[in-house]
Enzyme design. Sequence first.
Site, PDB file in Angstrom:
ATOM      1  N   GLU A  91      31.986  39.375  69.660  1.00 52.85           N
ATOM      2  CA  GLU A  91      32.135  39.984  71.046  1.00 52.85           C
ATOM      3  C   GLU A  91      32.706  39.109  71.979  1.00 52.85           C
ATOM      4  O   GLU A  91      33.711  39.312  72.906  1.00 52.85           O
ATOM      5  CB  GLU A  91      30.941  40.383  71.591  1.00 52.85           C
ATOM      6  CG  GLU A  91      31.113  41.099  72.958  1.00 52.85           C
ATOM      7  CD  GLU A  91      30.923  40.261  74.152  1.00 52.85           C
ATOM      8  OE1 GLU A  91      31.201  41.023  75.254  1.00 52.85           O
ATOM      9  OE2 GLU A  91      30.633  39.148  73.989  1.00 52.85           O
ATOM     10  N   HIS A 142      25.676  42.031  70.529  1.00 57.08           N
ATOM     11  CA  HIS A 142      26.433  41.174  69.566  1.00 57.08           C
ATOM     12  C   HIS A 142      25.980  40.064  68.962  1.00 57.08           C
ATOM     13  O   HIS A 142      24.923  39.130  69.405  1.00 57.08           O
ATOM     14  CB  HIS A 142      27.700  40.828  70.348  1.00 57.08           C
ATOM     15  CG  HIS A 142      27.717  39.815  71.340  1.00 57.08           C
ATOM     16  ND1 HIS A 142      27.486  38.527  71.407  1.00 57.08           N
ATOM     17  CD2 HIS A 142      27.409  40.267  72.623  1.00 57.08           C
ATOM     18  CE1 HIS A 142      27.443  37.972  72.460  1.00 57.08           C
ATOM     19  NE2 HIS A 142      27.429  39.007  73.429  1.00 57.08           N
ATOM     20  N   ASP A 194      23.571  43.806  76.338  1.00 59.31           N
ATOM     21  CA  ASP A 194      24.140  42.484  76.649  1.00 59.31           C
ATOM     22  C   ASP A 194      24.245  41.686  77.830  1.00 59.31           C
ATOM     23  O   ASP A 194      25.210  41.291  78.361  1.00 59.31           O
ATOM     24  CB  ASP A 194      25.722  42.564  75.917  1.00 59.31           C
ATOM     25  CG  ASP A 194      26.381  41.275  75.729  1.00 59.31           C
ATOM     26  OD1 ASP A 194      25.928  40.158  75.657  1.00 59.31           O
ATOM     27  OD2 ASP A 194      27.693  41.380  75.855  1.00 59.31           O
ATOM     28  N   HIS A 250      26.727  31.261  78.716  1.00 61.47           N
ATOM     29  CA  HIS A 250      27.689  30.588  77.885  1.00 61.47           C
ATOM     30  C   HIS A 250      27.766  28.998  78.103  1.00 61.47           C
ATOM     31  O   HIS A 250      28.377  28.381  78.538  1.00 61.47           O
ATOM     32  CB  HIS A 250      29.128  30.932  78.642  1.00 61.47           C
ATOM     33  CG  HIS A 250      29.426  32.521  78.334  1.00 61.47           C
ATOM     34  ND1 HIS A 250      30.548  33.138  78.645  1.00 61.47           N
ATOM     35  CD2 HIS A 250      28.614  33.207  77.492  1.00 61.47           C
ATOM     36  CE1 HIS A 250      30.467  34.285  78.027  1.00 61.47           C
ATOM     37  NE2 HIS A 250      29.264  34.414  77.398  1.00 61.47           N
ATOM     38  N   ASP A 260      22.119  35.525  75.548  1.00 58.35           N
ATOM     39  CA  ASP A 260      23.740  36.388  75.221  1.00 58.35           C
ATOM     40  C   ASP A 260      23.808  35.763  73.818  1.00 58.35           C
ATOM     41  O   ASP A 260      24.446  35.026  73.460  1.00 58.35           O
ATOM     42  CB  ASP A 260      24.690  35.606  76.080  1.00 58.35           C
ATOM     43  CG  ASP A 260      25.939  36.098  76.019  1.00 58.35           C
ATOM     44  OD1 ASP A 260      25.828  37.334  75.431  1.00 58.35           O
ATOM     45  OD2 ASP A 260      27.048  35.636  76.754  1.00 58.35           O
TER      46      ASP A 260
HETATM   47 ZN   LIG Z   1      27.269  38.679  75.413  1.00 60.21          ZN
END
Ligand SMILES: [Zn+2]
Length: 515
Positions: free
Chosen positions: A338, A292, A366, A471, A304
């Site tokens: 995503e 993504h 991912d 994140h 990510d």
């Molecule tokens: Zn991801």
Amino acid sequence: MNRILSFVTTAALLATVPAGAQMQLPGEQPAGMPAVAGPLTVKYKTDADRILTAAMADNDGYAALAYLCDHIGKRVSGSPQLLTAIEWGAELMKNAGLQHVKVQSVMVPKWVRGSESATVTTTGKGAIKKPLHMLGLGMSVGTGKDGITADVLFVPTFAALDALTPEQVKGKIVLFDPGWHGYGVNSQYRTAGPSRAAAKGAVAVLVRSATGLAMQTPHTGTLRYDETMPKVPAAAVSVEDALMLERLTKEGPVQVHLQMDAHMEADQKAGNVMGEIVGSEHPEQVVVLGGHIDSWDVGQGAQDDGSGIMATFEAVSLIHKLGLKPKRTIRVVFWVNEENGGAGGRAYREMIGDTIGDQVAAIEMDGGAEKPLGIGYGGFGAPRRPAAPAPGAPATGMAPAARGGLDMSTLSEQEKQSYVWMQEIAALLKPIGTDTVSPGGGGSDIGPITADGVPALSPRTVGLHYFDWHHTEADTLDKVDPDDFKRNTAMLSVVAYVLADMDGRLAGRKSTLRE
Ligand SMILES: [Zn+2]
């Protein structure tokens, strides 16, 4: 909500659990089947060796990842950086000589974080007042200008929440900290926690960051409101701050003042980027791979999922550079949105329409470009998603049955044959040490097509550090080891090429989770 069951935790997991990490607990290796050489190994040995050599000598993929990270950076849905990344990604594919390069238009939600803060206060002897290390959760509502000030109620688990009366929860800021039980379990407190607490009258929610590493780094990620419940603001706090709040609540009353400007704006136009090597004999049949292109609005989205889109892109680009001509089409896709909606994966399913039977295999990366161990495939005999913790029971991350590996007796003949083929393909990957096949595989972007029976695959890695910086502001290029990145690229390239060229087709299985 898509066609997947609207059962909130399951749907939330589909949208947020990255491929390659779904069945792995921290430090736990997937139960892999060893490579076994066979006819496919013999047939593709020369081509595979060429690909492996080229991939391990290739620096273009990592250089493109570095550009994406340092010059475009974070690219949350609805941001100008995402549009820049999409335009750049299409150029990259064209410059690499891929065919049918296009951007499929997709509308994405625009969530804006705005300014935010949280302050903890206690009174009496040793009174404190200090800021918390926090990040609002994606898709959260704001607190309003004045913020929210309320007592903190520490709740370790959903089971503990269920045992409380609405009177005990009403007007409180609920803090969830179940400890660390792996991403599959912990992320449920982030996705479903806000509405579950609101259902009992909470005015806001704090969650322990979904990570096993305490570095005072808050981890964001999407929440998913139950539309039948009041929407309360929610934020992640660092592991250290969650533990401190827990200690303080055991001493006496603890107040938190939470201020968040977070809000939604109008949906924005974005898109899925895709390009192809057109098949020489069956151009209509497609092996699709990708990751993504969107990220969170912190860090660089390096692992990510910058690593996923760049490794899959380079895997396809290398096949083209080497002049290899697979019988079927290989398509690389950078899916969009995503992280907080899954609009790209759904739009791709719509684009495929009635030709779903021509999607031969779907590979999603991912889970970060950590050292790969091999390929996850199928997931037959093992649930792809971790089980929710049973009320009152400590969370384990997945059902016990999933840990024992694959029960071959439950497979159809076609599925057994598919595993044999995958073991033969894995034997081609021995030179780079990624020669195992494990049950599992898949991802949220390919979820809408794999739910309809397209065989699902994804890289399996050592999974040691992905969730340390996932994140966060710390998901930056330096976290991606260049050699590990190359190994992922090499593995993806061989697997995609053989699947696109071999006579047989892998078995897929429709998801029982569909409505
Ligand atoms: Zn991801």
